[in-house]
Design a protein around this motif. Structure first.
Motif, mmCIF file in Angstrom:
data_model
loop_
_atom_site.group_PDB
_atom_site.id
_atom_site.type_symbol
_atom_site.label_atom_id
_atom_site.label_comp_id
_atom_site.label_asym_id
_atom_site.label_seq_id
_atom_site.Cartn_x
_atom_site.Cartn_y
_atom_site.Cartn_z
ATOM 1 N N GLU A 109 12.851 6.448 -6.479
ATOM 2 C CA GLU A 109 12.225 6.616 -7.787
ATOM 3 C C GLU A 109 11.390 7.892 -7.824
ATOM 4 N N ALA A 110 10.661 8.134 -6.741
ATOM 5 C CA ALA A 110 9.852 9.355 -6.687
ATOM 6 C C ALA A 110 10.724 10.602 -6.676
ATOM 7 N N LEU A 111 11.852 10.560 -5.946
ATOM 8 C CA LEU A 111 12.741 11.713 -5.896
ATOM 9 C C LEU A 111 13.399 11.956 -7.253
ATOM 10 N N SER A 112 13.762 10.894 -7.949
ATOM 11 C CA SER A 112 14.351 11.053 -9.286
ATOM 12 C C SER A 112 13.350 11.678 -10.247
ATOM 13 N N GLY A 113 12.113 11.235 -10.161
ATOM 14 C CA GLY A 113 11.096 11.846 -11.010
ATOM 15 C C GLY A 113 10.877 13.306 -10.691
ATOM 16 N N MET A 144 13.134 15.357 -9.556
ATOM 17 C CA MET A 144 14.303 16.106 -9.998
ATOM 18 C C MET A 144 14.392 16.224 -11.520
ATOM 19 N N THR A 145 13.840 15.271 -12.217
ATOM 20 C CA THR A 145 14.030 15.251 -13.683
ATOM 21 C C THR A 145 12.794 15.716 -14.445
ATOM 22 N N ARG A 146 11.630 15.459 -13.919
ATOM 23 C CA ARG A 146 10.399 15.842 -14.628
ATOM 24 C C ARG A 146 10.085 17.308 -14.384
ATOM 25 N N ARG A 147 9.764 17.993 -15.461
ATOM 26 C CA ARG A 147 9.509 19.426 -15.339
ATOM 27 C C ARG A 147 8.164 19.709 -14.668
ATOM 28 N N LYS A 148 7.153 18.892 -14.992
ATOM 29 C CA LYS A 148 5.810 19.110 -14.456
ATOM 30 C C LYS A 148 5.442 18.003 -13.472
ATOM 31 N N SER A 149 6.272 17.814 -12.487
ATOM 32 C CA SER A 149 6.001 16.796 -11.475
ATOM 33 C C SER A 149 5.021 17.330 -10.442
ATOM 34 N N LEU A 177 0.836 -1.208 0.000
ATOM 35 C CA LEU A 177 0.000 0.000 0.000
ATOM 36 C C LEU A 177 0.865 1.250 0.000
ATOM 37 N N LEU A 178 1.952 1.255 0.775
ATOM 38 C CA LEU A 178 2.865 2.405 0.786
ATOM 39 C C LEU A 178 3.452 2.625 -0.599
ATOM 40 N N GLU A 179 3.894 1.552 -1.231
ATOM 41 C CA GLU A 179 4.476 1.661 -2.571
ATOM 42 C C GLU A 179 3.449 2.187 -3.568
ATOM 43 N N SER A 180 2.222 1.702 -3.453
ATOM 44 C CA SER A 180 1.166 2.168 -4.360
ATOM 45 C C SER A 180 0.852 3.642 -4.139
ATOM 46 N N LEU A 181 0.831 4.086 -2.896
ATOM 47 C CA LEU A 181 0.517 5.492 -2.599
ATOM 48 C C LEU A 181 1.569 6.426 -3.172
ATOM 49 N N VAL A 182 2.847 6.065 -3.024
ATOM 50 C CA VAL A 182 3.916 6.926 -3.549
ATOM 51 C C VAL A 182 3.856 6.975 -5.062
ATOM 52 N N LYS A 183 3.608 5.844 -5.704
ATOM 53 C CA LYS A 183 3.534 5.821 -7.167
ATOM 54 C C LYS A 183 2.342 6.631 -7.671
ATOM 55 N N ARG A 184 1.206 6.499 -7.005
ATOM 56 C CA ARG A 184 0.044 7.286 -7.421
ATOM 57 C C ARG A 184 0.267 8.776 -7.199
ATOM 58 N N ALA A 185 0.984 9.115 -6.134
ATOM 59 C CA ALA A 185 1.306 10.533 -5.913
ATOM 60 C C ALA A 185 2.199 11.060 -7.030
ATOM 61 N N SER A 186 3.128 10.232 -7.526
ATOM 62 C CA SER A 186 4.034 10.667 -8.601
ATOM 63 C C SER A 186 3.309 10.813 -9.920
ATOM 64 N N LYS A 187 2.282 9.995 -10.165
ATOM 65 C CA LYS A 187 1.589 10.019 -11.453
ATOM 66 C C LYS A 187 0.585 11.157 -11.558
ATOM 67 N N HIS A 188 0.135 11.671 -10.442
ATOM 68 C CA HIS A 188 -0.875 12.728 -10.497
ATOM 69 C C HIS A 188 -0.297 14.015 -11.069
ATOM 70 N N THR A 189 -1.174 14.822 -11.639
ATOM 71 C CA THR A 189 -0.775 16.118 -12.177
ATOM 72 C C THR A 189 -1.095 17.262 -11.221
ATOM 73 N N ASP A 190 -1.920 16.996 -10.238
ATOM 74 C CA ASP A 190 -2.310 18.020 -9.265
ATOM 75 C C ASP A 190 -1.483 17.819 -8.000
ATOM 76 N N SER A 191 -0.680 18.828 -7.653
ATOM 77 C CA SER A 191 0.198 18.714 -6.491
ATOM 78 C C SER A 191 -0.602 18.661 -5.192
ATOM 79 N N VAL A 192 -1.780 19.317 -5.147
ATOM 80 C CA VAL A 192 -2.594 19.282 -3.932
ATOM 81 C C VAL A 192 -3.078 17.861 -3.673
#
Length: 1058
Positions: free
Chosen positions: A990-994, A996-1001, A910-925
């Motif tokens: 993985e989330a931190l790399s995204g 740092m590298t993705r412009r619209k994270s 569940l923790l892994e899924s939550l972090v991945k879903r947070a990375s995939k979203h476009t809304d920071s809130v």
């Protein structure tokens, strides 16, 4: 909190000469700058420091310079500086008594000479003289220096002539001086000087106030014989003086228009009239026939203030004069007319007067007289004071009991002869032809029941017998009527003089359930030791002997139902409803026996619910009957299971699941009482919640079920003929709703209907219209329109109009259907908001329950769906409440599950899924909510075993630690608990790399800073990722941002000691 001023250093020796003071240190001169500042705290501190400095230095030059600077400052241009210099001068004169006051007064008059000052500085000079006198008075020495006292009084008399600048400040100061000096000094020094002012006392309010203060302060000097010489009469309130008193009062009312206060002269006149025994003359002639007759706002408000201020001064007979007079009636008309927007409302000020009187009055008879007086001020039968009046809490027990009895008597036998009833001019114009007597009776009874309910809510020191008496009275007249009096039921002894209307019964029933809500949260009453012990445990809704209030009501209702010859129900029970009631009573007896044997929470929950549902049989018997039978069946099954073994294939729900279903059905009702009781019962069964029972609650919040319900509503409501067409229309409306949602709700609704109607015209309606027109042409053959006869045209018109009428009906049906769907959507959303209360209660009561993990995904889904589209206010409230519960009750909870058990792998997934879903979203809130949930799980996994390792070590644990390797590894294990650090590191890496590298994270720097701050153990594993991001060809502004993250990570790492 005031801080102690800094110590003042001792003054150094000064060189002699006029320049000595100017060569003093800067600190001494700064005192005067601070005294002139607008901040009161700074001025007071500077004054205190100056006094201590002067007492320490003992330099005469410094003292002379201080007097000079302070006297100059009395007439400062800045208004905020004058009071500071005045207070400082008063303090200096108080501490240095060797300074003669008369000499200081001469310096003030010389410095601020009104005859020599320039015209533009005249105002400053006038204030300089005034504040100078004020300083001498505040020094406390003025009464001892008779010469200075006389000069100050004369100066104030001369300053009173400059009313344009000083207003009434000199007169008020003169009154203050009179209040402080002895009677001998007044007679010897000031009487002759003030004789002119005392003689012209009826000229201005200030001069009359001066005389009245002198009479109260110096009765041995201003005796009746001297008053006869001064005024021509030996008393103030006389028939001859009434016109002059009215004139003075009118002037005083206009002068206090902006301040909205009662002038001092008005209160003094009240006191003097009572003392002289002329209060009735003063009230009737000066107030009602004089001041009130002017019909102006300031005069009316002054009369109201005189009424409120007079209450503590009057006897019982005098109170009746005031409470039954024209001022009281006029006040009632003001209260009714002031309900319009933009009007000044005097009612809160009058409530303050009454509250102060009741709080300070020791006479219960006077308290009762005032309460009855305001309760009988009625507008067409309805009292103008609110039914919920907080002043009732100050009534003494004797007065409260008599007041309750009076309310009950007025309910049964309304006596409008004792009421001060009125009808406004607007009501007279709009008055309809109705039975005014019955109309007034209904209005009065409505207010009385509400007042009785509010007394229980506002009174904290009532006796249980009085509370039960009020409850029985309200319950009886809400649901029963008397057929024949009986001694066993006290409520049947007095028959209503006017039979209760159906509207009154319905109103009383609604207010009774409000009373039931109050009783449910009422603390334990009484002074006994048992009651005090229950109050310390914060137990509510029970009596001192631990009986629920609602259970006592059920017992009383059972007594009423058993006396069919003496009382009858307003809505009699059917045979099935009476059978359900009797069955409920029997079940209650069984539950009480079992509760005595074993105090089980299951039994208490069933009992509480049974009482609540049972009492609702009187309000809505048809709807409650089925619910009551279901609950009784549930109780019987639950109790039978304890005596029988449960079969392996038995799929009947557990008792807690049944209770949850019943609570959800009760929450669907629009009742605040139901909502609060459901929260109370749910809080008690939280420790017994199962996974299925919790999911019954969570399923209500599932957004997917909303869409299914919306489609089902439309399909079930339509006929088979139009099923296909309406399904297509609904799909088109849903697509329009998903893009627009609730923004511009009315316009959007009309636009979507227009689109659907246009589509209907293109297909069905157009074909039907063409068929009608072709049929009309066929009747006329191939001839032109000119050859068509009138009968053919009439037939064609009828067919076309019928077709359009049918089309209009279809359009209206669609509008009604959509409005129905909109209302159902509002009801569903309101129901979900209530269900959120249960989730909040569970998280508050059971934060360490593993079932908490099942709440994370449903709440996140609700937040995501609510934020994905525009919404109305109700949707925003739902979203805000869900987000608040998720953030504060779940993610930031101080307590969490301490025994994860077999859920370790599920929590990591569940923790892994939550972090991945947070990375995939476009809304920071939205991503923040997912990331916060992952940090909550991180805390649970990290802290779970850490708590277990804190327990005493067993030999087996020591051997296991020795076999694990080095002490460093042991420390790491104890610091991370059951957390799989390697697996979790990869997820956050993985989330931190995204990020740092993705412009619209959607991830933000604050999320990772929160991770590093809360869990420094993650700094070392992630620092390599930060270094690579800084050195891997990033732009300059990105390198700066990443270096900031790295510095924070390094700081946390060193702070953690790793």
């Amino acid at each position: 909190m005031e801080t102690a001023p800094a110590p003042v250093p001792a003054a150094a020796p000064l060189p002699s000469g006029p320049q000595g003071v100017l060569q003093q240190n800067r600190q001494f001169l700064d005192f005067f700058w601070d005294i002139a500042k607008p901040q009161q705290e700074v001025r007071l501190a500077a004054t205190e420091s100056l006094i201590r400095y002067l007492r320490a230095s003992e330099q005469e030059d410094e003292l002379k310079y201080t007097l000079k600077r302070l006297i100059e400052g009395l007439g400062a241009t800045r208004e905020a500086a004058r009071p500071g210099f005045s207070l400082a001068l008063a303090q200096v004169l108080q501490f240095f008594e060797e300074i003669p006051l008369h000499a200081v007064l001469q310096q003030i008059q010389e410095k601020h000479n009104l005859e020599r000052v320039k015209k533009k500085l005249f105002r400053n000079a006038a204030f300089g003289n005034f504040f100078g006198v004020l300083s001498l008075f505040q020094s406390g020495r003025l009464a001892k220096d008779q010469k200075a006292l006389l000069e100050c009084v004369r100066l104030l008399q001369s300053l009173a002539q400059h009313h344009a600048h000083l207003r009434d400040l000199p007169r008020k100061t003169l009154v203050d001086i009179l209040s402080e000096i002895p009677e001998a000094v007044f007679e010897k020094v000031l009487f002759s000087t003030l004789k002119t002012d005392l003689t012209s006392a009826f000229s201005t309010p200030e001069q009359l106030h001066l005389l009245l203060v002198g009479m109260q302060k110096f009765p041995g000097v201003l005796k009746p014989n001297k008053l006869k010489i001064l005024l021509g009469s030996s008393a103030i309130v006389t028939t001859e003086n009434i016109p002059r008193l009215v004139k003075v009062l009118n002037t005083a009312a206009r002068s206090e228009k902006k301040d909205r206060n009662l002038p001092h002269v008005g209160l003094d006149l009240l006191q003097v009239s009572v003392k002289e025994g002329a209060f009735k003359l003063f009230w009737k002639e000066a107030v009602e026939n004089g001041l009130l007759k002017e019909k102006s706002g300031p005069n009316s408000y002054m009369c109201y203030r005189l009424l409120g201020s007079s209450l503590p001064l009057l006897s019982l007979d005098q109170l009746q004069i005031v409470l039954r007079g024209e001022v009281m009636r006029h006040y009632g008309e003001h209260v009714v007319s002031a309900q319009l927007p933009g009007r000044f409302k005097f009612a809160p000020e009058m409530e303050t007067y009454v509250n102060s009187f009741l709080e300070g009055c020791d006479d219960p008879e006077k308290q009762l007289a005032v309460m009855i007086g305001f309760s009988t001020l009625t507008n067409q039968g309805y009292p103008v004071v609110p039914s919920f009046w907080k002043v009732v809490k100050h009534l003494q027990p004797v007065a409260l009991l008599k007041y309750v009895n009076w309310l009950k008597m007025m309910f049964l036998r309304p006596d409008f002869d004792c009421c001060l009833d009125f009808t406004t001019s607007r009501q007279k114009q709009n008055q309809e032809k109705v039975n005014m007597t019955q109309h007034r009776v209904v209005r009065l009874r409505k207010w009385i029941i509400a007042r009785l309910v509010s007394i229980i809510d506002s009174q904290g020191k009532m006796e249980e017998d009085l509370v039960m008496d009020v409850v029985k009275f309200c319950f009886f007249h809400a649901f029963f009527e008397t057929q024949k009096p009986t001694a066993e039921i006290p409520e049947t002894k007095s028959l209503p003089s006017v039979p209760l209307a159906g509207q009154t019964h319905s109103m009383a029933a609604n207010l009774f359930f409000s009373l039931l809500q109050i009783l449910n949260s009422l603390h334990v009453l009484g002074d006994m030791v048992e009651a005090a012990a229950l109050r310390e445990k914060h137990i509510h809704g029970v009596t001192a002997d631990r009986n629920l209030w609602i259970y006592l009501i059920i017992q009383y209702a059972s007594v009423l139902l058993s006396h069919e010859k003496h009382v009858k129900a307003v809505t009699p029970f059917t045979a099935e409803q009476r059978a359900a009631w009797d069955r409920m009573l029997q079940s209650l007896e069984n539950l009480q026996r079992k509760e005595k044997e074993s105090r089980s929470m299951e039994i208490f929950a069933f009992q509480h619910l049974l009482l609540l549902v049972g009492i609702h049989l009187f309000k809505s018997p048809a709807e409650t009957q089925d619910l009551l039978n279901d609950l009784l069946n549930c109780i019987e099954r639950a109790l039978d299971k304890k005596s029988k073994k449960k079969k392996p294939d038995d799929e009947e729900p557990e008792w807690v699941e049944v209770i949850v279903e019943i609570l959800l059905s009760l929450l669907s009702q629009p009742s605040l009482l139901m909502r609060r009781v459901c929260k109370s019962v749910f809080g008690r069964i939280c420790p017994y919640m199962s996974k299925k029972s919790l999911h019954l609650v969570l399923n209500v919040l599932d957004p997917e079920q909303d869409q299914d319900e919306e489609s089902a509503v439309v399909v079930m409501e339509e006929t088979d003929k139009k099923k296909k067409t309406l399904l297509e229309d609904m799909n088109e409306e849903e697509s329009a709703d998903s893009s627009d949602d609730d923004s511009s709700e009315e316009d959007g609704k009309e636009d979507s209907e227009d689109e659907n109607n246009n589509e209907g015209v293109d297909e069905n309606f157009r074909n039907q219209l063409m068929n009608v027109l072709q049929a009309g042409n066929a009747l006329g053959g191939d001839k032109s329109d000119e050859d068509v006869d009138d009968e053919t045209m009439l037939a064609l018109d009828e067919n076309v109009s019928a077709l359009f009428a049918e089309q209009q009906k279809q359009i209206q049906a669609k509008k009604d259907e959509k409005e129905k769907m909109r209302k159902e959507k509002i009801l569903r959303r309101d129901f979900k908001i209530k269900v959120l209360d249960l989730i909040e209660v569970f998280l508050a009561k059971q934060p360490e329950n593993p079932l908490v993990f099942d709440i994370i995904d449903p709440l996140l889904l609700v937040i995501e769906r609510s934020m994905s589209s525009d919404s109305d206010k109700q949707e925003q409230d739902f979203l805000q409440k869900t987000a608040d519960i998720f953030t504060n009750r779940l993610c930031r909870a101080k307590q969490y599950c301490k025994s994860v058990g077999n859920l370790v792998e599920d929590l990591h997934a569940l923790l892994e899924s939550l972090v991945k879903r947070a990375s995939k979203h476009t809304d920071s809130v939205l991503a923040l909510y997912y990331f916060s949930a992952s940090l909550y799980l991180f805390k649970v996994l990290k802290g779970n075993v850490a708590r277990e390792t804190a327990t005493p070590r067993s030999p087996s644990k020591k051997k296991r630690k020795n076999s694990e390797g080095s002490s460093a590894q042991t420390d790491q294990l104890s610091g991370t608990g059951i957390l799989d650090l390697k697996r979790v590191t990869m997820v956050y890496q993985e989330a931190l790399s995204g990020f740092m590298t993705r412009r619209k994270s959607a991830l933000t720097g604050s999320m990772f800073l929160d991770l590093f701050n809360r869990f420094p153990v993650m700094c070392k594993p992630l620092i390599d990722t930060l270094v690579k991001s800084i050195t891997a060809g990033a732009r300059q502004h990105q390198q700066v941002r990443r270096k900031t993250r790295k510095q924070s990570c390094i700081k946390q790492q060193f702070g953690d000691g790793t």
